[in-house]
Design a protein around this motif. Structure first.
Motif, mmCIF file in Angstrom:
data_model
loop_
_atom_site.group_PDB
_atom_site.id
_atom_site.type_symbol
_atom_site.label_atom_id
_atom_site.label_comp_id
_atom_site.label_asym_id
_atom_site.label_seq_id
_atom_site.Cartn_x
_atom_site.Cartn_y
_atom_site.Cartn_z
ATOM 1 N N GLU A 163 2.253 5.018 12.165
ATOM 2 C CA GLU A 163 3.644 4.722 11.860
ATOM 3 C C GLU A 163 3.881 4.706 10.350
ATOM 4 O O GLU A 163 4.888 5.223 9.863
ATOM 5 C CB GLU A 163 4.023 3.372 12.461
ATOM 6 N N GLU A 164 2.921 4.115 9.576
ATOM 7 C CA GLU A 164 3.070 4.090 8.138
ATOM 8 C C GLU A 164 3.031 5.496 7.559
ATOM 9 O O GLU A 164 3.812 5.848 6.667
ATOM 10 C CB GLU A 164 1.967 3.227 7.509
ATOM 11 N N THR A 165 2.117 6.339 8.061
ATOM 12 C CA THR A 165 2.030 7.720 7.575
ATOM 13 C C THR A 165 3.303 8.475 7.881
ATOM 14 O O THR A 165 3.836 9.218 7.052
ATOM 15 C CB THR A 165 0.830 8.433 8.229
ATOM 16 N N GLY A 180 -2.167 -5.245 -11.599
ATOM 17 C CA GLY A 180 -2.482 -3.989 -12.263
ATOM 18 C C GLY A 180 -2.702 -2.851 -11.278
ATOM 19 O O GLY A 180 -2.301 -1.709 -11.523
ATOM 20 N N THR A 181 -3.336 -3.163 -10.142
ATOM 21 C CA THR A 181 -3.552 -2.144 -9.113
ATOM 22 C C THR A 181 -2.235 -1.623 -8.574
ATOM 23 O O THR A 181 -2.025 -0.409 -8.430
ATOM 24 C CB THR A 181 -4.405 -2.736 -7.973
ATOM 25 N N VAL A 182 -1.315 -2.528 -8.269
ATOM 26 C CA VAL A 182 -0.006 -2.131 -7.744
ATOM 27 C C VAL A 182 0.780 -1.355 -8.802
ATOM 28 O O VAL A 182 1.421 -0.336 -8.502
ATOM 29 C CB VAL A 182 0.777 -3.363 -7.270
ATOM 30 N N LEU A 237 -5.344 6.217 -2.438
ATOM 31 C CA LEU A 237 -5.166 5.373 -1.264
ATOM 32 C C LEU A 237 -4.073 4.345 -1.501
ATOM 33 O O LEU A 237 -3.630 4.135 -2.627
ATOM 34 C CB LEU A 237 -6.483 4.654 -0.925
ATOM 35 N N LYS A 238 -3.649 3.691 -0.416
ATOM 36 C CA LYS A 238 -2.708 2.581 -0.543
ATOM 37 C C LYS A 238 -3.344 1.445 -1.344
ATOM 38 O O LYS A 238 -4.568 1.302 -1.369
ATOM 39 C CB LYS A 238 -2.310 2.061 0.836
ATOM 40 N N ALA A 239 -2.490 0.658 -1.990
ATOM 41 C CA ALA A 239 -3.002 -0.413 -2.847
ATOM 42 C C ALA A 239 -3.905 -1.367 -2.070
ATOM 43 O O ALA A 239 -4.952 -1.803 -2.559
ATOM 44 C CB ALA A 239 -1.839 -1.173 -3.479
ATOM 45 N N LEU A 275 6.196 -1.586 -4.110
ATOM 46 C CA LEU A 275 5.944 -0.293 -3.480
ATOM 47 C C LEU A 275 6.655 -0.123 -2.153
ATOM 48 O O LEU A 275 6.592 0.956 -1.542
ATOM 49 C CB LEU A 275 4.426 -0.101 -3.262
ATOM 50 N N GLY A 276 7.311 -1.175 -1.665
ATOM 51 C CA GLY A 276 8.024 -1.073 -0.399
ATOM 52 C C GLY A 276 7.131 -1.162 0.821
ATOM 53 O O GLY A 276 7.555 -0.807 1.930
#
Length: 259
Positions: A252-254, A122-124, A196-198, A72-73
């Protein structure tokens, strides 16, 4: 799976099948989360006990965070590396706690870790695929596609069933697994992953190893030792490091995702 499919037919659009291009992803997720994960989970419970297996299985957020880097980077920062270190410490503590007259159950520990890693993968993957069909429909077909392999293994390994009137405990266990532990649990989990994020989605799983350790002691009289408590503390600390990031880092991530 059938229960969720019936719910899909009552919803908007009333789709019965995923889109043609989604079948490969649905099958891959089904093999990971509905076949490999439950078999590794059950085998781990049988070999090291439910409390210890719960601790090992729910290192899942650590695996999800690690796999999210190439897939996912997402960045593997210092907090995540510290969390991975705590996860490794938890594994070593569980391994030490299973040492007895017969030696440590290395296979049980490996299977417990495999269950956590498989669910994390599986989640990723579910985050990566970005299905267009409703989440409930995708979840229903994952369960349905995972049923034939499970049924085949059951026929090979077991020579008895719980489907007779006097087996109240077996029937209750079957009902609980079908309705709560599978249908409702997965129907609630995959929408969370989609929003949401993994790594952040795994916050909802913080309570699971706690319940596993406590119910192991209460329901099956499994002795919970100091190693198990210390391992549980390491897992909870590791997950807390992963999901509770500083406000500046979240901003920063957003910014990076929207830019």
């Amino acid at each position: 799976g059938t229960l969720l499919l019936l719910l899909c037919l009552r919803g908007p659009g009333r789709r019965f099948l995923p889109r043609r291009e989604e079948w490969r992803g649905v099958l891959a997720l089904s093999l990971l989360i509905m076949v490999v994960f439950p078999f590794a989970l059950i085998a781990g419970v049988m070999l090291v006990g439910p409390g210890q297996a719960a601790i090992l299985n729910y290192t899942m957020p650590l695996w999800a965070s690690l796999l999210a880097v190439p897939v996912l980077g997402e960045r593997l920062d210092r907090r995540t590396l510290m969390a991975l270190g705590l996860g490794l410490a938890a594994v070593l503590l569980v391994l030490a706690g299973t040492t007895g007259a017969e030696g440590p159950s290395g296979l049980g520990v490996a299977l417990g870790l495999a269950a956590g890693a498989t669910f994390g993968a599986g989640t990723v993957l579910s985050k990566k695929l970005r299905f267009r069909s409703p989440v409930l429909l995708i979840t229903a077909w994952q369960l349905l596609l995972g049923t034939p392999p499970a049924f085949a293994v059951w026929l090979v390994l077991h020579d008895h069933i719980y489907l007779y009137p006097e087996a109240e405990r077996g029937l209750f266990g079957l009902f609980y697994m079908v309705v709560f532990a599978n249908a409702l649990a997965y129907a609630a989990w995959f929408p969370v992953v989609g929003r949401l994020k993994a790594s952040v989605a795994s916050l909802s799983l913080l309570v699971v190893p706690c319940i596993g350790v406590a119910s192991s002691a209460l329901l099956v009289q499994r002795r919970i030792g100091a190693f198990d408590v210390a391992a549980l503390a390491c897992v909870l600390g590791a997950i807390a490091l992963v999901v509770r990031r500083p406000a500046a880092l979240r901003v920063e991530e957003t910014r990076r995702q929207t830019g």
